[in-house]
Design an enzyme around this catalytic site. Structure first.
Site, PDB file in Angstrom:
ATOM      1  CG  HIS A  82       7.151  38.585 -44.413  1.00 52.32           C
ATOM      2  ND1 HIS A  82       6.553  37.568 -43.251  1.00 52.32           N
ATOM      3  CD2 HIS A  82       8.719  38.240 -44.017  1.00 52.32           C
ATOM      4  CE1 HIS A  82       7.516  37.191 -42.798  1.00 52.32           C
ATOM      5  NE2 HIS A  82       8.639  37.506 -42.851  1.00 52.32           N
ATOM      6  CG  ASP A 108      11.171  39.056 -46.378  1.00 48.40           C
ATOM      7  OD1 ASP A 108      12.495  39.127 -46.019  1.00 48.40           O
ATOM      8  OD2 ASP A 108      10.749  38.043 -46.741  1.00 48.40           O
TER       9      ASP A 108
END
Length: 345
Positions: A174, A247
């Site tokens: 991320h 995520d």
């Protein structure tokens, strides 16, 4: 372009939780993705191969009959992870990586690493075994501005780690900053990066201006517009070591809409539509297939999925919530219309 066919995608960073919540959300992810790297930050965390095997069976048991979804398991790195556990993980056939959470960086990270030097032997074993390290790249501490955590981690932790372990494969997960985007699109063949839909589409103004929007709140937190633009450029660049990692992080609605809301955006059921929106905005829809379906398998040494899916330019109405076991889960963009959807034959 009104349709786009691509290999059935994999999600290289997915939270499925456990218990009733997992029973609800696992089928939602399996309807979109062929495989997924499953995060180990349960309570207690998944720190051994034995625990990973049991968690894998619980996930498989939550899937509908006939599902071919494959959970790719990970171990949670701690100060006490042993080289022997790493060897067992590499030999298991179902543990594909080890996850580094700096202690206190995000949800259920209290058992995370306090000092990477304490993990030297485990990391050396990962080098030997070719097992990747997946990194939540944030430094923590009261002296650090929350918007500077990623750049501080890269400078103070990641670069020394790469120097100490020259054969260690690393995924910076991320990515949220221009600094991180530049790093993972560099020349180091050991280093890859995943990008979430929210970090490609939104900046911190979207989270904060006009009222706090809890369903846009995630860790690492959304950054400046200049960072978002750099992330989008990196993700759509065609670079072979950038790939999809949502995520996607489900929380019960009450845990998000509260005085002290949990971090995490729930995106798994609509992820491909969100990524298509981002890639189209960058004029790079033709590169979505590699980002979503080819680059990740290449980095992990796995085959590309032979099945394909087709995105079509047609409205997708995002529901106000999805089933979440004991309490509904509110997705990103709840109640809105997206421009792309998966074609249902």
């Amino acid at each position: 372009m009104d349709t786009l066919t691509l290999p059935r995608p994999d999600d290289w960073h997915l939270h499925l939780r456990d218990g009733a919540l997992m029973q609800a959300v696992a089928p939602q992810a399996a309807a979109v993705f062929s495989r997924a790297i499953i995060m180990p930050n349960l309570q207690p965390p998944v720190t051994t191969v034995e625990q990973a095997a049991a968690y894998r069976q619980r996930i498989l048991g939550a899937l509908p009959a006939g599902s071919t979804f494959e959970p790719l398991m990970t171990l949670y790195l701690t100060d006490k992870t042993s080289p022997e556990e790493i060897v067992r993980a590499a030999a298991s056939g179902f543990v594909h990586a080890v996850k580094l959470y700096p202690a206190g960086a995000t949800t259920h990270s209290d058992a995370g690493v306090t000092d990477l030097l304490l993990c030297y032997d485990a990391l050396a074993a990962m080098e030997e075994q070719g097992l990747p390290l997946l990194i939540h790249g944030e430094r923590t501490g009261p002296e650090l501005d929350i918007f500077e955590r990623e750049t501080a981690f890269i400078d103070d932790v990641l670069q020394p780690l790469l120097d100490r372990h020259p054969r260690l494969k690393v995924v910076l997960e991320h990515v949220t900053t221009a600094v991180g985007a530049e790093l993972v699109t560099g020349d180091d063949p050991r280093l890859a990066g995943t990008f979430t839909p929210q970090h490609l589409l939104y900046n911190r103004n979207d989270l904060l201006v006009g009222g706090l929007k809890p369903h846009y709140y995630c860790m690492p937190i959304l950054k400046r517009e200049a960072d978002r633009e750099a992330l989008l450029e990196a993700a759509t660049s065609g670079h072979p070591r950038v790939f999809l990692g949502t995520d996607s992080a489900p929380h019960p609605r009450g845990a998000k809409e509260s005085a002290c809301g949990c971090a995490g955006c729930y995106t798994a059921p609509i992820a491909l539509s969100l990524y298509a929106e981002a890639f189209e905005a960058a004029g790079a829809l033709e590169r979505l297939a590699d980002f979503a379906g080819r680059n990740g398998p290449a980095f992990y040494g796995l085959p590309v999925n032979p099945e394909t899916v087709t995105l079509e330019r047609a409205p997708l109405e995002v529901p106000a919530s999805y089933p979440g076991g004991d309490e509904p889960v509110v997705p990103l963009r709840a109640g809105e219309s997206l421009a792309w959807r998966l074609h249902q034959p």
